[in-house]
Enzyme design. Structure first.
Site, PDB file in Angstrom:
ATOM      1  N   ARG A   8     -23.705 -32.016 -17.749  1.00  0.00           N
ATOM      2  CA  ARG A   8     -23.513 -31.712 -19.177  1.00  0.00           C
ATOM      3  C   ARG A   8     -22.110 -32.117 -19.626  1.00  0.00           C
ATOM      4  NH1 ARG A   8     -21.465 -25.644 -20.345  1.00  0.00           N
ATOM      5  NH2 ARG A   8     -20.590 -25.199 -18.303  1.00  0.00           N
ATOM      6  N   GLU A  56     -33.625 -24.932 -34.022  1.00  0.00           N
ATOM      7  CA  GLU A  56     -33.860 -26.157 -33.255  1.00  0.00           C
ATOM      8  C   GLU A  56     -34.958 -27.032 -33.844  1.00  0.00           C
ATOM      9  OE1 GLU A  56     -31.920 -23.125 -30.678  1.00  0.00           O
ATOM     10  OE2 GLU A  56     -33.659 -23.112 -32.014  1.00  0.00           O
ATOM     11  N   PHE A  81     -34.527 -24.452 -25.304  1.00  0.00           N
ATOM     12  CA  PHE A  81     -34.648 -24.427 -26.760  1.00  0.00           C
ATOM     13  C   PHE A  81     -35.121 -25.755 -27.338  1.00  0.00           C
ATOM     14  CE2 PHE A  81     -30.915 -21.322 -26.257  1.00  0.00           C
ATOM     15  CZ  PHE A  81     -31.775 -20.302 -25.914  1.00  0.00           C
ATOM     16  N   HIS A 107     -28.294 -27.355 -19.550  1.00  0.00           N
ATOM     17  CA  HIS A 107     -28.607 -26.051 -18.944  1.00  0.00           C
ATOM     18  C   HIS A 107     -30.061 -25.976 -18.473  1.00  0.00           C
ATOM     19  CE1 HIS A 107     -24.920 -25.389 -21.167  1.00  0.00           C
ATOM     20  NE2 HIS A 107     -24.741 -24.242 -20.533  1.00  0.00           N
ATOM     21  N   ASP A 115     -27.863 -16.396 -16.755  1.00  0.00           N
ATOM     22  CA  ASP A 115     -28.600 -16.288 -18.021  1.00  0.00           C
ATOM     23  C   ASP A 115     -30.041 -15.819 -17.792  1.00  0.00           C
ATOM     24  OD1 ASP A 115     -26.362 -17.083 -19.308  1.00  0.00           O
ATOM     25  OD2 ASP A 115     -27.072 -19.069 -19.866  1.00  0.00           O
TER      26      ASP A 115
END
Length: 314
Positions: A8, A56, A81, A107, A115
């Site tokens: 990322r 989104e 998402f 992610h 998470d």
């Protein structure tokens, strides 16, 4: 493999790096630019970065309009998402009209860690792979991630790029590495079994090769950065020459790399295939390394499955 960089991080830097070279490049984010690292692009090109908030589906639809107007939009959020919450908009607003939108999903997988299961997307390769005309890419390291971003920019059509939160070993030399959509890479040769991996599992497959070598087993390692379209010719060659395959992915074994490889080989040259990945289960909260070990996404499990695959040869 001393240096470790999250893909990322490489994604965010790549967008900013290519922003000057490709003036039609625009970037959308869903209020997560600090985490997705698109804030690097925002600082360099503030007039070409758009924060759509926690919406989104709307972000994807706006990006589709930008693509129809001739821009090259990247939409970014967590994999859960994008591939999850915005699936319908990706399918109908991008996939169906085959618009030139790139999806930078960060992610992904259980290495999101603390998470927990709600954010650990282990289904995104499957959902994106099934959309007609969608290219699906999962880079193994930071160098490959940067190269994949430019390949996506140059590719005419929708592309899903999968990036991780956790730092991973740098495997390639940026000065010599060449990325081509639809092509796999032989990382190491071998004759007894082939380890086919994608994303962070490539480094672990290389470690598994060393474990097997210590037992006198010769393992070939193939990196598959493009899961769709997959490099069927390379897979068939490996199947013919080694006679057994093990796939390794930070994703469900249903619908991901393991499925793609077995589907391809079933039509070309069937051989024993063992799949290492998430075994039809959700993740849980914990540190990334602990979760990878808990769910068997390790070099030791890859090596163990390689021995089982070899034992299944006819």
């Amino acid at each position: 493999m001393a240096d470790k960089i999250a893909t990322r991080e490489a994604y965010g830097k790549a967008l900013a790096f290519f922003g000057e070279k490709y003036p039609d490049l625009v970037v959308f984010d869903a209020d997560l630019s600090g985490a997705t690292k698109t804030d690097v692009f925002k600082k360099a090109f503030p007039d070409r970065h758009f924060n759509c908030g926690i919406a989104e589906g709307n972000m994807v639809s706006v990006a589709a309009g930008m693509a129809a107007a001739g821009k090259i939009p990247f939409v970014s959020s967590f994999a859960m998402f994008t591939a999850g919450r915005a699936f319908e908009q990706i399918r109908n607003a991008i996939g169906y009209p085959h618009l030139n939108v790139k999806i930078g999903a960060t992610h992904a997988g259980i290495s999101v860690g603390e998470d927990g299961a709600t954010h650990q997307c282990n289904e995104d390769i499957a959902t994106m792979r099934v959309i007609p005309g969608m290219t699906v890419i999962c880079p193994a390291d930071a160098v490959e991630a940067k190269a994949a971003v430019e390949a996506a920019i140059l590719h005419d059509g929708p592309v899903y790029l999968r990036f991780g939160r956790a730092p991973v070993p740098v495997l390639f030399d940026e000065n010599t590495y060449k990325f081509e959509i639809g092509k796999g890479i032989v990382m190491a040769d071998g004759s007894d079994v082939t380890l086919v991996a994608t994303g962070l599992m490539v480094a672990l497959a290389l470690e598994a090769r060393e474990l097997l070598a210590a037992e006198g087993i010769s393992a070939r390692v193939i990196n598959i950065p493009t899961i769709k379209p997959i490099d069927g010719d390379l897979l068939e060659q490996a199947a013919r020459e080694t006679g057994a395959i093990v796939t390794a992915e930070e994703h469900s074994i249903i619908g991901g790399l393991g499925s793609a490889v077995t589907e391809e080989l079933a039509q070309r040259f069937p051989v024993p295939v063992r799949r290492v990945g998430m075994n039809d289960c959700f993740g849980r909260s914990g540190k990334a390394d602990e979760l990878l070990t808990y769910y068997g996404l390790t070099s030791y499990n890859i090596a163990a499955n390689a021995k089982k695959a070899i034992a299944s040869k006819k």
